[in-house]
Design an enzyme around this catalytic site. Structure first.
Site, short mmCIF file in Angstrom:
data_model
loop_
_atom_site.label_atom_id
_atom_site.label_comp_id
_atom_site.label_asym_id
_atom_site.label_seq_id
_atom_site.Cartn_x
_atom_site.Cartn_y
_atom_site.Cartn_z
N ARG A 166 0.93 -1.32 0.09
CA ARG A 166 -0.04 0.05 0.07
C ARG A 166 0.85 1.41 0.05
O ARG A 166 1.37 1.90 -1.00
CB ARG A 166 -0.91 -0.03 1.34
CG ARG A 166 -2.03 0.98 1.05
CD ARG A 166 -1.83 2.33 1.38
NE ARG A 166 -1.48 2.44 2.83
CZ ARG A 166 -0.73 3.65 3.18
NH1 ARG A 166 -0.62 4.75 2.50
NH2 ARG A 166 -0.14 3.58 4.51
N HIS A 193 4.01 4.38 12.91
CA HIS A 193 4.00 4.43 11.41
C HIS A 193 4.94 5.56 11.31
O HIS A 193 4.58 6.58 11.09
CB HIS A 193 2.72 4.49 10.91
CG HIS A 193 2.46 4.87 9.27
ND1 HIS A 193 2.33 3.70 8.63
CD2 HIS A 193 3.19 5.77 8.38
CE1 HIS A 193 2.36 3.96 7.06
NE2 HIS A 193 3.07 5.33 7.24
N HIS A 207 8.10 7.29 8.74
CA HIS A 207 8.84 7.31 7.71
C HIS A 207 10.28 7.64 7.99
O HIS A 207 10.53 8.82 8.96
CB HIS A 207 8.33 8.36 6.59
CG HIS A 207 7.16 7.69 6.05
ND1 HIS A 207 6.99 7.43 4.81
CD2 HIS A 207 5.79 7.18 6.47
CE1 HIS A 207 5.83 6.94 4.25
NE2 HIS A 207 5.04 7.06 5.41
N CYS A 228 3.48 9.63 0.72
CA CYS A 228 2.34 10.02 0.45
C CYS A 228 2.27 10.81 -0.64
O CYS A 228 3.01 11.92 -0.81
CB CYS A 228 1.72 10.51 1.62
SG CYS A 228 -0.04 11.27 1.37
N1 COA Z 1 -13.22 4.52 -4.31
C1 COA Z 1 -13.80 4.75 -5.71
N2 COA Z 1 -14.53 5.85 -5.95
C2 COA Z 1 -14.58 6.77 -5.03
C3 COA Z 1 -14.24 6.73 -3.65
C4 COA Z 1 -13.46 5.55 -3.24
N3 COA Z 1 -13.03 5.40 -2.22
N4 COA Z 1 -14.52 7.78 -3.02
C5 COA Z 1 -15.15 8.68 -3.91
N5 COA Z 1 -15.13 8.04 -5.12
C6 COA Z 1 -15.74 8.53 -6.39
C7 COA Z 1 -17.23 9.07 -6.21
O1 COA Z 1 -18.22 7.92 -6.37
C8 COA Z 1 -17.13 10.19 -7.20
O2 COA Z 1 -17.40 9.47 -8.29
P1 COA Z 1 -18.20 10.07 -9.47
O3 COA Z 1 -17.54 11.28 -10.09
O4 COA Z 1 -18.19 9.11 -10.72
O5 COA Z 1 -19.48 10.44 -9.15
C9 COA Z 1 -15.93 10.58 -7.36
O6 COA Z 1 -14.93 9.63 -6.77
C10 COA Z 1 -15.77 11.92 -6.40
O7 COA Z 1 -16.19 11.58 -4.94
P2 COA Z 1 -16.01 12.62 -3.81
O8 COA Z 1 -16.87 12.16 -2.67
O9 COA Z 1 -16.40 13.99 -4.19
O10 COA Z 1 -14.38 12.51 -3.50
P3 COA Z 1 -13.42 13.75 -3.68
O11 COA Z 1 -13.21 14.15 -5.10
O12 COA Z 1 -13.83 14.82 -2.84
O13 COA Z 1 -12.13 13.08 -3.25
C11 COA Z 1 -11.30 11.46 -1.93
C12 COA Z 1 -11.95 12.67 -1.81
C13 COA Z 1 -10.97 10.99 -0.47
C14 COA Z 1 -11.81 10.28 -2.50
C15 COA Z 1 -9.78 11.47 -2.37
O14 COA Z 1 -9.42 12.94 -2.09
C16 COA Z 1 -8.91 10.53 -2.17
O15 COA Z 1 -8.96 9.40 -2.67
N6 COA Z 1 -7.99 10.70 -1.29
C17 COA Z 1 -7.06 9.61 -0.91
C18 COA Z 1 -5.62 10.09 -1.23
C19 COA Z 1 -4.57 8.84 -0.89
O16 COA Z 1 -4.62 7.72 -1.17
N7 COA Z 1 -3.58 9.26 -0.02
C20 COA Z 1 -2.51 8.51 0.25
C21 COA Z 1 -2.73 7.48 1.50
S1 COA Z 1 -2.91 8.45 2.98
ZN ZN Z 2 2.86 6.18 5.32
#
Ligand code: COA
Ligand code: ZN
Length: 307
Positions: free
Chosen positions: A13, A208, A210, A241
């Site tokens: 991950r 955790h 780094h 990240c």
């Molecule tokens: N898995 C798959 N699709 C997802 C999802 C998930 N966990 N969460 C949201 N979506 C989809 C929604 O269904 C929506 O789809 P659509 O455009 O087809 O309707 C779209 O993504 C936007 O959803 P929304 O709730 O508005 O999300 P956002 O654009 O505000 O983004 C996160 C928020 C949390 C999803 C995004 O910022 C993110 O993935 N962050 C994680 C970053 C990461 O991995 N960091 C490293 C690890 S700490």
């Molecule tokens: Zn980390």
């Protein structure tokens, strides 16, 4: 009897969320199986984020189909929101790690929510435990940027405690105290961890770290002194990240196992097997920032694993 310390491998991950190459699903599963064969008992296997945000995890559902091959391993998935948690449960994960940033700036960059909004989302995830799909869910909460933030700078320990208290009361089963960007030092660890362990009130506390600024293992030593007995680590020190500028790798699993075993803690980990796996992983992933000292120096002649 030697005291046991858990190494939770987060390579599949954290280790590859910024990797240049997409690692084929079969390789991800081989990686996990060989970690298990090398004695790793807990693996963070994937992340249920939108494929648009982190393309590396577009295959999270397929990776989950490999769960039956990992009998005896506690496999978990990272989730950034409720939708991720629902996907993880539907895919067959029971252990879910929700990331929550203490730094407002990192929270907004990482999940486009303030810390308070992310806490509200945590409540929605914890409520899944009361549903059919979420029965038996073990909910870990990663307190990201607990030691400082590359975007915001200072992070107030009082805020870390406040959020820890809030999620412990709200249904978190484990607290993962994360130094997302490698700002922590042993004095900070010594100050932060005892109150967190008290707040956790018997729930497991995982650190955790780094190694961005070279203090990763020093921080592990300080956390051991504070009573922590579980650590996240990543083979070859991969990790970082994508939404925290300047973030680099986790502490290397093989080096952490070496330090722990040398100090008389048992980890159950076969370091030579990890080094073999590391060589293959480097060939699969190609050019990345690999770190860790043992892969270069070898184990000392005097090294004896704790039994
Ligand atoms: N898995 C798959 N699709 C997802 C999802 C998930 N966990 N969460 C949201 N979506 C989809 C929604 O269904 C929506 O789809 P659509 O455009 O087809 O309707 C779209 O993504 C936007 O959803 P929304 O709730 O508005 O999300 P956002 O654009 O505000 O983004 C996160 C928020 C949390 C999803 C995004 O910022 C993110 O993935 N962050 C994680 C970053 C990461 O991995 N960091 C490293 C690890 S700490
Ligand atoms: Zn980390």
């Amino acid at each position: 009897m030697a005291e046991h310390v858990v190494l939770r491998e987060v390579g599949p991950r954290d280790g590859i969320q910024m990797a240049k190459r997409f690692l084929e699903t079969g390789r991800k599963l081989e990686w996990a199986r060989r970690l298990a064969a090398a004695g790793i008992r807990e693996i963070e296997l994937t992340s249920f984020v939108p494929p648009k945000v982190v393309p590396q995890f577009a295959d999270a559902d397929e990776v989950a189909r490999g769960l039956p091959q990992l009998a005896g391993v506690v496999a978990s998935a990272l989730v950034p929101n409720l939708k991720g948690a629902e996907r993880a449960l539907a895919a067959g994960f029971r252990h879910v790690n929700y990331v929550l940033s203490i730094s407002e700036a990192h929270s907004r960059s990482n999940v486009r929510r303030s810390t308070d909004e992310a806490i509200a989302e945590f409540d929605r995830i914890a409520a899944l435990k009361e549903t059919e799909a979420g029965r038996g869910m073990v909910l870990g909460v990663g307190l990201a940027t607990s030691f400082g933030c590359t975007l915001q700078g200072y992070v107030d320990p009082q805020r870390v405690f406040e959020v820890a208290r809030r999620v412990a009361a709200g249904g978190a089963d484990e607290l993962i105290v994360a130094d997302t960007v490698g700002y922590g030092n042993p004095a900070q660890v010594k100050a932060l961890l005892p109150p967190i362990i008290e707040i956790a009130a018997g729930r497991r506390v995982i650190c955790h770290f780094h190694d961005t600024r070279g203090l990763g293992l020093a921080n592990v030593a300080a956390a051991l002194d504070a009573g922590v007995r579980a650590f996240d680590a990543s083979l070859a020190g991969l990790g970082g990240c994508p939404f925290a500028p300047g973030a680099t790798g986790n502490i290397a699993t093989e080096d952490t196992a070496f330090m722990l075993e040398s100090m008389g803690f048992s980890t159950g980990v076969d370091i030579e097997a990890l080094l073999d796996l590391r060589r293959d992983l480097e060939s699969w992933l190609g050019e990345e920032r690999y770190s860790g000292a043992i892969a270069h120096a070898g184990l000392p002649k005097t090294y004896r694993p704790v039994r």
